[in-house]
Design an enzyme around this catalytic site. Structure first.
Site, PDB file in Angstrom:
ATOM      1  N   LYS A 201       0.838  -1.211   0.000  1.00 64.65           N
ATOM      2  CA  LYS A 201       0.000   0.000   0.000  1.00 64.65           C
ATOM      3  C   LYS A 201       0.875   1.263   0.000  1.00 64.65           C
ATOM      4  O   LYS A 201       0.638   2.206  -0.759  1.00 64.65           O
ATOM      5  CB  LYS A 201      -0.909  -0.010   1.227  1.00 64.65           C
ATOM      6  CG  LYS A 201      -1.695   1.254   1.454  1.00 64.65           C
ATOM      7  CD  LYS A 201      -2.772   1.434   0.413  1.00 64.65           C
ATOM      8  CE  LYS A 201      -3.433   2.802   0.537  1.00 64.65           C
ATOM      9  NZ  LYS A 201      -4.458   3.014  -0.460  1.00 64.65           N
ATOM     10  N   ASN A 205       1.417   4.302  -3.343  1.00 68.91           N
ATOM     11  CA  ASN A 205       1.269   5.757  -3.273  1.00 68.91           C
ATOM     12  C   ASN A 205       2.615   6.479  -3.336  1.00 68.91           C
ATOM     13  O   ASN A 205       2.699   7.584  -3.871  1.00 68.91           O
ATOM     14  CB  ASN A 205       0.458   6.142  -2.039  1.00 68.91           C
ATOM     15  CG  ASN A 205      -1.030   5.869  -2.264  1.00 68.91           C
ATOM     16  OD1 ASN A 205      -1.462   5.673  -3.388  1.00 68.91           O
ATOM     17  ND2 ASN A 205      -1.796   5.829  -1.198  1.00 68.91           N
ATOM     18  N   CYS A 255      -3.684  10.746   0.816  1.00 69.64           N
ATOM     19  CA  CYS A 255      -3.023   9.455   0.568  1.00 69.64           C
ATOM     20  C   CYS A 255      -1.609   9.672   0.057  1.00 69.64           C
ATOM     21  O   CYS A 255      -0.637   9.334   0.727  1.00 69.64           O
ATOM     22  CB  CYS A 255      -3.821   8.663  -0.455  1.00 69.64           C
ATOM     23  SG  CYS A 255      -5.553   8.588  -0.027  1.00 69.64           S
TER      24      CYS A 255
HETATM   25  N1  SAJ Z   1      -1.147  14.843  -9.414  1.00 72.56           N
HETATM   26  C1  SAJ Z   1      -0.211  15.550 -10.174  1.00 72.56           C
HETATM   27  N2  SAJ Z   1       0.162  15.070 -11.399  1.00 72.56           N
HETATM   28  C2  SAJ Z   1      -0.377  13.931 -11.922  1.00 72.56           C
HETATM   29  C3  SAJ Z   1      -1.307  13.192 -11.145  1.00 72.56           C
HETATM   30  C4  SAJ Z   1      -1.690  13.671  -9.886  1.00 72.56           C
HETATM   31  O1  SAJ Z   1       0.299  16.595  -9.746  1.00 72.56           O
HETATM   32  O2  SAJ Z   1       0.004  13.584 -13.043  1.00 72.56           O
HETATM   33  C5  SAJ Z   1      -1.527  15.335  -8.077  1.00 72.56           C
HETATM   34  C6  SAJ Z   1      -3.007  15.688  -7.958  1.00 72.56           C
HETATM   35  O3  SAJ Z   1      -3.281  16.965  -8.432  1.00 72.56           O
HETATM   36  C7  SAJ Z   1      -3.212  15.576  -6.461  1.00 72.56           C
HETATM   37  C8  SAJ Z   1      -2.267  14.434  -6.057  1.00 72.56           C
HETATM   38  O4  SAJ Z   1      -1.350  14.314  -7.127  1.00 72.56           O
HETATM   39  O5  SAJ Z   1      -2.823  16.749  -5.791  1.00 72.56           O
HETATM   40  C9  SAJ Z   1      -2.931  13.102  -5.753  1.00 72.56           C
HETATM   41  O6  SAJ Z   1      -3.922  12.810  -6.701  1.00 72.56           O
HETATM   42  P1  SAJ Z   1      -4.191  11.324  -7.260  1.00 72.56           P
HETATM   43  O7  SAJ Z   1      -5.308  11.394  -8.220  1.00 72.56           O
HETATM   44  O8  SAJ Z   1      -2.931  10.757  -7.762  1.00 72.56           O
HETATM   45  O9  SAJ Z   1      -4.566  10.463  -5.965  1.00 72.56           O
HETATM   46  P2  SAJ Z   1      -5.670  10.494  -4.787  1.00 72.56           P
HETATM   47  O10 SAJ Z   1      -4.975  10.987  -3.567  1.00 72.56           O
HETATM   48  O11 SAJ Z   1      -6.931  11.148  -5.191  1.00 72.56           O
HETATM   49  O12 SAJ Z   1      -6.057   8.940  -4.627  1.00 72.56           O
HETATM   50  C10 SAJ Z   1      -5.054   7.983  -4.596  1.00 72.56           C
HETATM   51  C11 SAJ Z   1      -5.381   6.934  -5.632  1.00 72.56           C
HETATM   52  N3  SAJ Z   1      -4.117   6.415  -6.111  1.00 72.56           N
HETATM   53  C12 SAJ Z   1      -3.764   6.433  -7.407  1.00 72.56           C
HETATM   54  O13 SAJ Z   1      -4.459   6.869  -8.297  1.00 72.56           O
HETATM   55  C13 SAJ Z   1      -2.440   5.841  -7.702  1.00 72.56           C
HETATM   56  C14 SAJ Z   1      -6.279   5.827  -5.090  1.00 72.56           C
HETATM   57  O14 SAJ Z   1      -6.314   4.725  -5.976  1.00 72.56           O
HETATM   58  C15 SAJ Z   1      -5.845   5.352  -3.721  1.00 72.56           C
HETATM   59  O15 SAJ Z   1      -6.772   4.428  -3.198  1.00 72.56           O
HETATM   60  C16 SAJ Z   1      -5.812   6.537  -2.795  1.00 72.56           C
HETATM   61  O16 SAJ Z   1      -4.845   7.461  -3.311  1.00 72.56           O
HETATM   62  C17 SAJ Z   1      -5.483   6.051  -1.401  1.00 72.56           C
HETATM   63  O17 SAJ Z   1      -6.406   5.974  -0.568  1.00 72.56           O
HETATM   64  O18 SAJ Z   1      -4.357   5.687  -1.152  1.00 72.56           O
END
Ligand code: SAJ
Length: 400
Positions: A201, A205, A255
């Protein structure tokens, strides 16, 4: 099979509802009596499409009942928050409190599972705690760690269809946990041990955090070199084995901006890259704030008046209303603190009101501003006409 879910939050409540929907008798437990009352009344206290209807169905069928205290069951699931303390040390006190609460109820053959994101070794630690309180049960319980992977907004689908990692303390524990989850998970259940599952996990992340840090670092380099980072990444990704993520104004949410610290706190010598990625992603938000402040200063020197600045977006990622750990919110606060008398219009189209910021509709703010800082790539911003008479700071790729 009667299952007790400790914690009725963003993950615990949906999992409890889906398990109940698939025939499990579910006891939902939360220390917040308002959450318990709302749940029993069939009202969802979280935002999740389609979930309230399902809650009403399982409550009316008597398959799910919420309490403030755990009840005797056959399986217990710890789905409580694991935040971090000021020094980035993980805080597992909620998992420990929930474990202490169920310990007196455990009996021979029961299943105990931790779902909360936890530092490596937590499952063994909790097993030791249980056996210190109930020594007669040593060797008679099934104990496992099974993290969730769902994306808020798509929970009903993902809880059922995502693959899961099931890590028991022994083979029989992995068997018991796999048997439980197979009642409602259609994705593959991958067997492992509890330490690997805990680390898995954190790895998922951290991997994303490191990849975003790479994109953010590129954005700093490109800014200095006069290269359009969006075009650069798009072109680099034409390579069949390259897949770079996108830069933004930092990394937020509960996360990705949090879990890597669970590794760096326990493995400070080894986790150089993971720690650096956290640093870069935090620095990116600071850098964006400085960029805005510099643009404001330059404008004032040139025009002999203070600029009006539109801060576009407060949420931590596009098209949601979640402001937790949001770098955009940090940037707006920092600029406001540094430039007290600045004329700043704060925009967040997914939130109707905020207790700190006065919100302005996005079209009005865009129209009135001299400087526009795009902080979150919300879909409606993309339809705004590009205007040459404004200074545009596009930190999140609105025009990518
Ligand atoms: N972000 C970027 N560039 C990107 C992608 C994301 O700057 O190319 C930023 C977003 O703007 C945001 C942050 O990263 O600030 C996190 O966003 P995210 O969409 O990557 O993740 P979360 O926090 O909404 O949800 C994640 C999910 N993980 C992934 O998509 C790998 C989800 O599947 C997990 O279950 C969740 O974390 C968790 O609970 O761990």
């Amino acid at each position: 099979m009667k299952a007790c879910f400790m914690g009725l939050g963003y993950i615990g409540l949906p999992t409890a509802i889906i398990a109940a929907k698939h025939g499990v008798d579910v006891v939902g437990v939360d220390i917040n009596s308002q959450v318990v009352e709302m749940t029993n009344a069939g009202h969802l206290h979280i935002v999740e499409p389609g979930m309230e209807e399902m809650l009403q169905e399982v409550v009316s069928q008597g398959k799910l009942k919420a309490y403030t205290q755990p009840q005797v069951c056959d399986a217990y699931f710890m789905v409580v928050p694991t935040p971090f303390k000021g020094n980035h040390e993980p805080d597992i006190s909620y998992v420990e409190a929930a474990t202490r609460a169920v310990a007196p109820l455990l009996k021979d053959g029961d299943l105990y599972v931790i779902e909360s994101t936890s530092p490596v070794g937590t499952t063994d630690k909790m097993a030791e705690l249980i056996f210190s309180l109930r020594p007669e049960l040593n060797g008679k319980l099934h104990i496992a760690y099974c993290p969730e992977r769902v994306l808020p907004g798509n929970v009903i689908y993902e809880l059922v269809h995502n693959d899961r990692v099931i890590g028991g303390r022994d083979e029989a524990s992995t068997d018991a946990a796999t048997a439980f989850y197979s009642q409602f998970v259609k994705g593959t259940l991958h067997r492992t041990n509890c330490k690997t599952a805990e680390m898995c996990k954190l790895t998922e992340n951290s991997s994303r955090d490191v990849q975003i840090a790479f994109a953010n670092e590129l954005s700093l380099i490109c800014d200095k070199a006069g290269i359009n980072v969006w075009e650069l990444i798009r072109l680099a990704n034409k390579h069949p084995r390259v897949n770079i993520l996108w830069p933004g104004c930092g990394v937020g949410g509960h996360c990705i901006a949090v879990d890597p610290y669970f590794i760096t706190a326990d493995f400070p010598v080894e986790s150089q890259l993971i720690a650096k990625a956290r640093e870069i992603n935090n620095y990116k938000a600071f850098w964006c704030a400085e960029k805005i402040e510099n643009a404001m200063l330059k404008f004032e020197l040139k025009h002999q008046r203070k600029p009006r600045v539109a801060m576009m977006g407060l949420a931590f990622k596009p098209d949601i209303d979640d402001l937790r750990e949001s770098p955009a919110k940090y940037i707006v606060s920092k600029v406001m603190q540094s430039c007290h008398d600045a004329d700043i219009l704060v925009v967040e189209p997914n939130v109707s009101e905020h207790n700190v910021f006065k919100l302005t509709p996005y079209e009005e703010a865009y129209e009135k501003a001299d400087i526009v800082a795009f902080l979150t790539a919300h879909a409606p911003f993309k339809s705004l006409p590009r205007r040459d008479d404004k200074i545009i700071l596009d930190f999140c790729g609105i025009y990518k």
